[in-house]
Design a protein around this motif. Structure first.
Motif, PDB file in Angstrom:
ATOM      1  N   ARG A  19       0.838  -1.208   0.000  1.00 18.28           N
ATOM      2  CA  ARG A  19       0.000   0.000   0.000  1.00 18.28           C
ATOM      3  C   ARG A  19       0.870   1.255   0.000  1.00 18.28           C
ATOM      4  O   ARG A  19       0.632   2.198  -0.749  1.00 18.28           O
ATOM      5  N   ASP A  20       1.918   1.262   0.839  1.00 16.92           N
ATOM      6  CA  ASP A  20       2.834   2.410   0.851  1.00 16.92           C
ATOM      7  C   ASP A  20       3.498   2.583  -0.518  1.00 16.92           C
ATOM      8  O   ASP A  20       3.616   3.695  -1.021  1.00 16.92           O
ATOM      9  N   CYS A  23       1.332   4.208  -3.100  1.00 13.73           N
ATOM     10  CA  CYS A  23       1.242   5.670  -3.017  1.00 13.73           C
ATOM     11  C   CYS A  23       2.398   6.323  -3.770  1.00 13.73           C
ATOM     12  O   CYS A  23       2.216   7.352  -4.421  1.00 13.73           O
ATOM     13  N   ARG A  27       2.282   8.408  -7.829  1.00 14.60           N
ATOM     14  CA  ARG A  27       2.842   9.726  -8.143  1.00 14.60           C
ATOM     15  C   ARG A  27       3.992   9.641  -9.137  1.00 14.60           C
ATOM     16  O   ARG A  27       4.546  10.666  -9.525  1.00 14.60           O
ATOM     17  N   PRO A 120      -4.324   4.635 -11.110  1.00 13.40           N
ATOM     18  CA  PRO A 120      -4.149   3.208 -10.815  1.00 13.40           C
ATOM     19  C   PRO A 120      -5.185   2.759  -9.784  1.00 13.40           C
ATOM     20  O   PRO A 120      -5.703   3.573  -9.020  1.00 13.40           O
ATOM     21  N   LEU A 121      -5.470   1.446  -9.757  1.00 14.94           N
ATOM     22  CA  LEU A 121      -6.351   0.932  -8.715  1.00 14.94           C
ATOM     23  C   LEU A 121      -5.693   1.032  -7.346  1.00 14.94           C
ATOM     24  O   LEU A 121      -6.338   1.313  -6.361  1.00 14.94           O
ATOM     25  N   GLY A 122      -4.387   0.787  -7.286  1.00 17.11           N
ATOM     26  CA  GLY A 122      -3.674   0.861  -6.002  1.00 17.11           C
ATOM     27  C   GLY A 122      -2.839  -0.382  -5.771  1.00 17.11           C
ATOM     28  O   GLY A 122      -1.753  -0.511  -6.307  1.00 17.11           O
ATOM     29  N   GLY A 201      -9.129  -2.553   2.516  1.00 17.33           N
ATOM     30  CA  GLY A 201      -8.521  -1.282   2.894  1.00 17.33           C
ATOM     31  C   GLY A 201      -7.060  -1.213   2.459  1.00 17.33           C
ATOM     32  O   GLY A 201      -6.516  -0.129   2.314  1.00 17.33           O
ATOM     33  N   ASP A 204      -6.907  -3.364  -3.319  1.00 15.25           N
ATOM     34  CA  ASP A 204      -8.052  -2.803  -4.046  1.00 15.25           C
ATOM     35  C   ASP A 204      -8.794  -3.823  -4.887  1.00 15.25           C
ATOM     36  O   ASP A 204      -9.980  -3.672  -5.142  1.00 15.25           O
ATOM     37  N   SER A 413      -8.608   2.842 -12.399  1.00  9.07           N
ATOM     38  CA  SER A 413      -9.880   3.429 -12.037  1.00  9.07           C
ATOM     39  C   SER A 413      -9.808   4.883 -12.498  1.00  9.07           C
ATOM     40  O   SER A 413      -9.051   5.215 -13.419  1.00  9.07           O
ATOM     41  N   TYR A 414     -10.576   5.740 -11.892  1.00  5.56           N
ATOM     42  CA  TYR A 414     -10.483   7.160 -12.221  1.00  5.56           C
ATOM     43  C   TYR A 414     -10.838   7.960 -10.988  1.00  5.56           C
ATOM     44  O   TYR A 414     -11.371   7.419 -10.008  1.00  5.56           O
ATOM     45  N   LYS A 415     -10.491   9.214 -11.014  1.00  7.82           N
ATOM     46  CA  LYS A 415     -10.978  10.119  -9.976  1.00  7.82           C
ATOM     47  C   LYS A 415     -11.506  11.380 -10.646  1.00  7.82           C
ATOM     48  O   LYS A 415     -11.083  11.730 -11.753  1.00  7.82           O
TER      49      LYS A 415
ATOM     50  N   ARG B 343      -5.351  10.043   4.215  1.00 10.22           N
ATOM     51  CA  ARG B 343      -5.051   8.669   3.812  1.00 10.22           C
ATOM     52  C   ARG B 343      -5.434   7.694   4.928  1.00 10.22           C
ATOM     53  O   ARG B 343      -5.982   6.629   4.668  1.00 10.22           O
ATOM     54  N   ARG B 348     -12.299   7.790   1.053  1.00 15.58           N
ATOM     55  CA  ARG B 348     -12.120   7.862  -0.406  1.00 15.58           C
ATOM     56  C   ARG B 348     -13.365   8.389  -1.114  1.00 15.58           C
ATOM     57  O   ARG B 348     -13.656   7.984  -2.227  1.00 15.58           O
ATOM     58  N   ALA B 370      -9.286   9.599  -3.706  1.00 15.22           N
ATOM     59  CA  ALA B 370     -10.715   9.710  -3.408  1.00 15.22           C
ATOM     60  C   ALA B 370     -11.485   9.786  -4.714  1.00 15.22           C
ATOM     61  O   ALA B 370     -10.923  10.121  -5.764  1.00 15.22           O
ATOM     62  N   ALA B 371     -12.771   9.481  -4.637  1.00 15.98           N
ATOM     63  CA  ALA B 371     -13.612   9.556  -5.832  1.00 15.98           C
ATOM     64  C   ALA B 371     -13.614  10.967  -6.397  1.00 15.98           C
ATOM     65  O   ALA B 371     -13.504  11.168  -7.600  1.00 15.98           O
ATOM     66  N   LYS B 399     -12.966   1.414  -6.128  1.00 17.62           N
ATOM     67  CA  LYS B 399     -12.327   1.813  -7.379  1.00 17.62           C
ATOM     68  C   LYS B 399     -12.669   0.887  -8.535  1.00 17.62           C
ATOM     69  O   LYS B 399     -12.397   1.201  -9.687  1.00 17.62           O
ATOM     70  N   ARG B 403     -16.658   4.798  -9.999  1.00 17.44           N
ATOM     71  CA  ARG B 403     -16.195   5.557  -8.841  1.00 17.44           C
ATOM     72  C   ARG B 403     -16.987   6.856  -8.785  1.00 17.44           C
ATOM     73  O   ARG B 403     -17.273   7.450  -9.823  1.00 17.44           O
TER      74      ARG B 403
END
Lengths: 426, 426
Positions: A19-20, A23, A27, A120-122, A201, A204, A413-415, B343, B348, B370-371, B399, B403
Motif C-alpha cells: 500500500r505504501d 502511493c 505519483r 491506478p487501482l492501487g 482497505g 483494491d 480506475s479514475y478520480k 489517507r 475515499r 478519493a472519488a 475503485k 467511482r
C-alpha cells in the motif's frame, strides 16, 4: 496456532508495504514506470541462472512428489521461456500509458471545472497456480499501470517465484522505486491465501487465476473486490446454414489446439437439420485425435458410426469443463435451443456460432451473454495477446469492471478532480 | 424454519424472474426502453393517490413506532415529491442510450473483425433504506440501461414501495416488456436481504445504498459482486495559501448545507501557519449554526476563544462520519500531514483543499486517493445531478467498475463480438 497468527501478520505487513509503495507509484511518471520494466527485464536476463537454478529444485521436488508431467511442464522454466517473459516486459513498456488520461472534462453549472482522470487501482493482489511466468507478467502489468502487486503463486513454484521476485524488487530499487511495488507472499498454507483475501482497505482488487475451486473460494472468502477469471465451458454451435468444412476446422481448433486452456470448446451443439451431414466428419476427425465424445441420444449413433469413442451424455456433461480430450455433443432443434443450452450451462466465457446465415449469427450475438461471441471464428482467440492487449492478467468472466482478456487498461480506475474559485452548492 | 426457507425460495424465484426479464430487456431497443420510462411516469402520475395512500399508512406506523421525524421525512411522499420522481424518469429517458455502443473496433491479425460493444449488466440488485423515491430512481435507471432491477427498500416503506412497484410493473407490461423487469422484494426479515446477496448466477451486481453497517454486511455476506457506496468521512483542508473568506464559505457549505448526507464534511484540517487567522472566524460561524467542534489541542483554544462549543478530539473523532452538527478539527503542520491524515482516516469519497497556491493544490489532487478531489469547491457537489449524470444509483467509494456518483453509464458492461470466415488459431 501462533504460527498461523504469525503468517497472517506477515501477510498483512506485506499488504501494508505494498500500500505504501502504491502511493509512491501513483505519483510516479510514465518514464519511471517504463524504466522499471526495462530494469526488471535486464535483471531477469542477467541473472536467469539464479531463476533456473531455483526452478530446477522446484521441478525436482515436484517430480519427487509425483506431480503429473503436464503440471511439471507448466512449472518448468528454461532460458527460452525466460526470454519470452523478458520480451513480454518489453511489450508492456511499449503500450500507451493507461494512467493520467483525461477521460472527460466539463464545466459544471456552478462554473467549476471538472475532469475525470484515470488513476491506478492501487494494490492488485493476484493468486495463481504454479506457473512462474505469471509472476513476471503480473508484476509487469501492475507496475506498467502504476499499481503495486501482491502476488502468490502455487506452492510448487515457491523457490522459482521467490528468486524472480528478488530480481524484480532489486530492479525497482535500481530505478528509485520501492521494492515493495512487488511483494511476493511465500508463506505456505491456506492461511496466507485467506489473509490476502481479507486485506480490505489495503488491497483494491483480488484476481484469482486458476481453477474453479480457487475462484469459488475467493468469491466466498474475499472481502476485497474480486475479478473472476478463467472458467470456460465454451460451446461451438453449428447452425444449419454452416459451411461443413469451416465447422470441422473450427471445432478441431477450438477443441484440440490445447486441451488445458479455458478458451477450449467443451461442448459441440449441432442443428438437427444438418447433424447427419456434419457430425460424422467431425466425430471421425476427433476420433483420430483421441477425443472421447459424450453424446446425447441423437448424436450418439452418428458419432459412433464414424468410429468415435462415445459415451452417453447426461446433464452432468453439459456442465463440465473437461480441460482434456473429451467433448460433449448435443443435437439441438435450432437456434433457440442452442441459445437456451448456452444460457443454462455456459460460463459466459467464449461462445461460437458457425453459420452462413447472417440473421442467425446476428441473433446469436445479441442473445448469447458471454465475454466473447464468435461468428465463424475459433474460440481459441480469446487471449490478451490475440486481442492486441499484450500479456494478460486473466480473462474475466464477470461483467463488473472488465470482461474478457484484460491487461493494464483493466487495472485502472479514475478520480474526479474539480477546480473552482470558492463554489458552494445552494 | 420453514417460513425462512419459504422466504429464501420466494426471493430466489424473484431473482429467476428478473433474470428471464433481463434476457428480454437485453434484446429490447432504445425506443422500447424509453417508452417504458414514459409509461412508468404516466402510471405514477395517474395513480399517485394509491401511492400516497399506502405511504400515509407507512408514515402512521412509523410514527406509532416512535421513528425520528428526520426518518419520517425521508419516508414521506407527497404530490410534489411524486412529481419530482416523475420528472426524474423523464430526464433519464433524455439521456443517451448507454447500450449497444461500439466502444472499440479492430481487425485482428487473422483477419477476423472484432468489436467491443456495450451491453447491460443483466440483473442489478439494490438494497436501500426507507426512501421510496429510490424505488422509482433505481427502477428507472435500470430499465434505461437495459437491466432488470431487483429492489428492496427499508421495512418502514414497504407498503409505499409495493404500491410503486405495482404501478411500474403494470407500465412495463403496457409497453410489451415483462413485469419482472422490476421485482420488488417485500418479504420481511434479514433472510430476504441475505438471500438477495447470495443469488450468484442470477444477479450481476448488488448495490447497497445506506449506512456503513448495511454496506459492511453486504461486503461480508455477498457472493455477488458489490458496488460499495456512500460512506463519506470527507475533509476540508485549509492550506496556508487559502483565501480566508473562501475557506469560511466552503467549510460552512460542506458542513451545514445538509448534515445527513455522505458528501458533508466531517473533519476540518487547518495549516498551523494560518490557523490563528482562519480558525476563529470559521469556529464562530459554526457556533452560530449550532455545530459542536471536536478539536485537537492546537485547535481547541482558537475555537473555544471564538465562542464555539468544543470538546477535545481523539483518534475516534478522526474516524467518525457524524452525519450531524458535529465537526472534528485538527491543526496540521502542512500538506504532508494533511494528506497523511486523509489517507489514514478518509473513506475515499470527497476531499477538498482550499488554497491559492497552485503547486500545493496540484500535489493534493495527485496524492489524495478519493472519488472526488476538490480545489476551492465545496464537497457538497459530489452528486449525480450536480455532475450531470441525472438520478444516481449511488456514490461508489470503491475503485472497481465505477467511482463516485454513477447512473445508467455505470450499469453497463461490454462483450467482444468477433466475426470471420473460418479463422483458426495456429
Amino acid at each position: 496456532m501462533n504460527a498461523e497468527v504469525d503468517v497472517r501478520n506477515a501477510v498483512r505487513a506485506q499488504g501494508e508495504r505494498a500500500r505504501d509503495a502504491a502511493c509512491v507509484l501513483a505519483r510516479s511518471d510514465d518514464r519511471a514506470r517504463c524504466a522499471a520494466l526495462a530494469a526488471m527485464a535486464r535483471a531477469l536476463r542477467a541473472h536467469a541462472d539464479r531463476v533456473i537454478e531455483a526452478n530446477a529444485r522446484d521441478v525436482a521436488d515436484a517430480r519427487a512428489e509425483g506431480v503429473s508431467e503436464s503440471l511439471v511442464d507448466r512449472l518448468l522454466l528454461n532460458p527460452e521461456r525466460i526470454e519470452d517473459a523478458v520480451r513480454s516486459l518489453g511489450e508492456l513498456a511499449a503500450l500507451p500509458d493507461p494512467v493520467g488520461r483525461v477521460l472527460e472534462a466539463r464545466t459544471l453549472a456552478s462554473g467549476a471545472r471538472m475532469e475525470r482522470i484515470s488513476v491506478p487501482l492501487g494494490v492488485v493482489a493476484v493468486v495463481y497456480e504454479a506457473r512462474p511466468n505469471v509472476t513476471v507478467d503480473a508484476a509487469g502489468i501492475c507496475v506498467r499501470s502504476g499499481n503495486a502487486a501482491l502476488l502468490r503463486g502455487g506452492g510448487l513454484a515457491v523457490r522459482t517465484n521467490v528468486a524472480i521476485a528478488a530480481l524484480l524488487r532489486a530492479a525497482l530499487v535500481e530505478v528509485g522505486l520501492p521494492a515493495s511495488c512487488v511483494e511476493y507472499v511465500d508463506a505456505p498454507g491456506r492461511e496466507a491465501a485467506e489473509e490476502m483475501m481479507r486485506l480490505r482497505g489495503l488491497v483494491d482488487v483480488l484476481v484469482p487465476r486458476g481453477g474453479r475451486s480457487l475462484i469459488d473460494t475467493c468469491v466466498r472468502t474475499s472481502t476485497v473486490p474480486v475479478i473472476e477469471t478463467g472458467t470456460g465451458n465454451c460451446h461451438v454451435y453449428v447452425h444449419t446454414s454452416a459451411d461443413p468444412a469451416m465447422a470441422l476446422g473450427i471445432v478441431l481448433n477450438a477443441k484440440c489446439r490445447r486441451y488445458g486452456v479455458c478458451n477450449a470448446a467443451e461442448t459441440l451443439l449441432v442443428d438437427e437439420a444438418c447433424a447427419s451431414e456434419v457430425l460424422p466428419a467431425i466425430a471421425g476427425e476427433l476420433a483420430v485425435r483421441g477425443v472421447t465424445l459424450h453424446a446425447d441420444e441423437l448424436a450418439l449413433p452418428l458419432a459412433a458410426g464414424a468410429g468415435a469413442t462415445c459415451l452417453p451424455a447426461d446433464e452432468h456433461d453439459w456442465k463440465r469443463e473437461y480441460l482434456a480430450p473429451h467433448l460433449a455433443v448435443r443435437v439441438v432443434s435450432g437456434l433457440d435451443e442452442a441459445v437456451e443450452h448456452i444460457r443454462r450451462f455456459g460460463t459466459r466465457h467464449s461462445e461460437c456460432i458457425v453459420a452462413q446465415d447472417e440473421a442467425a449469427s446476428a441473433e446469436f450475438c445479441a442473445r448469447v451473454d458471454a465475454a466473447a461471441v464468435y461468428v465463424n471464428v475459433s474460440t481459441a482467440f480469446t487471449d490478451g495477446g490475440q486481442f492486441g492487449l499484450g500479456a494478460e492478467v486473466g480473462i474475466s468472466t464477470q461483467k463488473l469492471h472488465v470482461r474478457g482478456p484484460f491487461s493494464c487498461e483493466g487495472l485502472v480506475s479514475y478520480k474526479y478532480v474539480v477546480r473552482g474559485e470558492g463554489q458552494v452548492r445552494p
